[in-house]
Write a protein that holds these residues in place. Structure first.
Motif, mmCIF file in Angstrom:
data_model
loop_
_atom_site.group_PDB
_atom_site.id
_atom_site.type_symbol
_atom_site.label_atom_id
_atom_site.label_comp_id
_atom_site.label_asym_id
_atom_site.label_seq_id
_atom_site.Cartn_x
_atom_site.Cartn_y
_atom_site.Cartn_z
ATOM 1 N N TRP A 19 0.846 -1.195 0.000
ATOM 2 C CA TRP A 19 0.000 0.000 0.000
ATOM 3 C C TRP A 19 0.881 1.245 0.000
ATOM 4 C CZ3 TRP A 19 -4.989 -1.439 -0.219
ATOM 5 C CH2 TRP A 19 -5.409 -2.618 0.425
ATOM 6 N N ALA A 21 0.718 4.634 1.503
ATOM 7 C CA ALA A 21 -0.052 5.385 2.504
ATOM 8 C C ALA A 21 0.631 6.695 2.866
ATOM 9 C CB ALA A 21 -0.258 4.522 3.747
ATOM 10 N N PRO A 25 -3.143 7.990 5.048
ATOM 11 C CA PRO A 25 -2.761 6.950 6.015
ATOM 12 C C PRO A 25 -3.716 5.761 5.989
ATOM 13 C CG PRO A 25 -2.591 9.113 7.012
ATOM 14 C CD PRO A 25 -3.271 9.308 5.685
ATOM 15 N N LEU A 26 -3.160 4.591 6.313
ATOM 16 C CA LEU A 26 -3.957 3.362 6.311
ATOM 17 C C LEU A 26 -3.484 2.461 7.438
ATOM 18 C CD1 LEU A 26 -6.045 1.512 4.829
ATOM 19 C CD2 LEU A 26 -4.077 0.540 3.613
ATOM 20 N N ARG A 27 -4.397 2.096 8.311
ATOM 21 C CA ARG A 27 -4.125 1.110 9.352
ATOM 22 C C ARG A 27 -5.250 0.079 9.333
ATOM 23 N NH1 ARG A 27 -0.301 2.772 13.250
ATOM 24 N NH2 ARG A 27 1.215 4.030 12.122
ATOM 25 N N LEU A 28 -4.891 -1.182 9.226
ATOM 26 C CA LEU A 28 -5.878 -2.248 9.180
ATOM 27 C C LEU A 28 -5.780 -3.110 10.427
ATOM 28 C CD1 LEU A 28 -5.507 -3.398 5.448
ATOM 29 C CD2 LEU A 28 -7.126 -1.741 6.407
ATOM 30 N N THR A 50 3.157 -1.445 4.230
ATOM 31 C CA THR A 50 2.540 -0.126 4.156
ATOM 32 C C THR A 50 3.648 0.918 4.055
ATOM 33 O OG1 THR A 50 0.796 -0.954 5.617
ATOM 34 C CG2 THR A 50 0.846 1.409 5.200
ATOM 35 N N GLU A 52 4.840 4.555 4.239
ATOM 36 C CA GLU A 52 4.370 5.757 4.902
ATOM 37 C C GLU A 52 5.435 6.847 4.811
ATOM 38 O OE1 GLU A 52 3.483 4.562 8.899
ATOM 39 O OE2 GLU A 52 2.179 2.901 8.269
ATOM 40 N N ARG A 63 6.242 -0.094 6.956
ATOM 41 C CA ARG A 63 5.625 -0.849 8.040
ATOM 42 C C ARG A 63 5.321 -2.259 7.533
ATOM 43 N NH1 ARG A 63 3.874 1.209 12.538
ATOM 44 N NH2 ARG A 63 3.754 3.305 11.615
ATOM 45 N N HIS A 65 3.672 -6.128 8.200
ATOM 46 C CA HIS A 65 2.812 -7.067 8.922
ATOM 47 C C HIS A 65 2.901 -8.444 8.258
ATOM 48 C CE1 HIS A 65 0.903 -3.326 10.393
ATOM 49 N NE2 HIS A 65 0.526 -4.055 11.428
ATOM 50 N N GLN A 71 2.734 -7.542 13.570
ATOM 51 C CA GLN A 71 3.698 -6.600 13.016
ATOM 52 C C GLN A 71 5.110 -7.072 13.340
ATOM 53 O OE1 GLN A 71 2.828 -2.490 13.739
ATOM 54 N NE2 GLN A 71 4.814 -1.774 13.039
#
Length: 300
Positions: A19, A21, A25-28, A50, A52, A63, A65, A71
């Motif tokens: 992604w 971001a 921003p994106l947090r799942l 991700t 960022e 980031r 995961h 994470q």
């Protein structure tokens, strides 16, 4: 959340959902990541990446995961993939990527889509791995699985390359059911943060065959930090020199444990598999564009 574009990439088959971001921003939640990572009902991947904005003033923060939603701090193959994207975007031959494991630098290779990443220095002391108890020599710690008088696997080397790794030297990496023993060893009490588990065999000079059970992801076709950890462990006890080729199920990685500064350099290919779009409310997704030409040709 509506629709979000994504990339599907891989480094030697170690595959990623990526992604961007930086602007949005994106947090799942972990259960959403796990659903997306499922290879039967989701997109399917080893890690979700991700990208960022960096607070350190470098090209980006990455980031990471695992496919189970946990994470982690480092992923060498993902660093090569993200490094490639950042270099292509900026028209440069080098990119700096901030991670929870520290600042990493990626460099364009001599061949198309080949990327080298400087993984920094390995951490070799017991409390840096970390281990639950003190071991003076981490080249071979007291750990075994199976009967005391006839263990299945024993005496691994341990190295931290941003993630904890345990390397078992064997004569045949296919002689063991890593899908069975990997989960037992990954969460062994000696590893308070868990560990990636590798089986390794030196089959020729500076040529090492490796199979990896990755913490939080399971069996994987390639693991960059594991390749680096194996190369360091081999050089530490004289099984190989400071330059070696690590042969993973997905293909080879070239590793150099540089003597001048102790940094580990990893070189290998990257691939964009396809571009996609996903509705994050329903998790329905579609492919919107093909990936690298060579990948498309190989698939046809």
């Amino acid at each position: 959340m509506a629709h979000r574009p994504f990339l599907k990439m891989n480094g030697l088959g170690n595959d990623f959902l990526v992604w961007d971001a930086r602007d949005e921003p994106l947090r799942l939640a972990p259960d959403v990541i796990a659903a997306l990572g499922d290879r039967t009902g989701g997109i399917g991947f080893d890690q979700m990446i991700t990208v960022e904005r960096s607070t350190a003033g470098v090209d980006a923060f990455m980031r990471i995961h695992n496919c189970d939603g946990t994470q982690v701090d480092a992923c060498g193959n993902a660093t090569r993939c993200i490094g490639r994207l950042l270099m292509e975007e900026a028209g440069k031959d080098v990119a700096s990527v901030e991670t929870n494991a520290g600042l990493l630098h990626a460099f364009a290779g001599t061949a198309p889509r080949m990327v080298t990443v400087d993984m920094g220095k390995p951490r070799l002391n017991w409390d840096q791995i970390p281990l639950a108890e003190e071991f003076a020599d981490t080249r071979a710690i007291e750990l075994q699985i199976g009967p005391i008088d006839e263990p299945i696997l024993h005496t691994p080397a341990v190295v931290n390359m941003g993630n904890p790794h345990a390397i078992f030297w064997v004569d045949d990496i296919e002689a063991y059911d890593l899908s069975r023993v990997g989960p037992l060893l990954e969460r062994h009490p000696v590893f308070p943060e868990g560990a990636n588990i590798s089986l390794a065999h030196v089959f020729a000079e500076n040529q090492i065959r490796v199979k990896v059970w990755e913490r939080g992801a399971g069996l994987t076709r390639a693991c960059g930090t594991a390749a680096c950890a194996v190369a360091v462990a081999a050089a530490r006890d004289g099984r190989a020199g400071r330059k070696s080729t690590i042969h993973l199920p997905g293909g080879p990685l070239e590793i150099e444990w540089r003597e001048s500064d102790g940094h580990v350099l990893m070189t290998g290919p990257t691939e964009v598999e396809f571009e996609g779009d996903i509705d994050l409310d329903t998790l329905e997704w579609t492919r919107t564009a093909p990936g690298d030409p060579a990948e498309e040709a190989a698939a046809s």
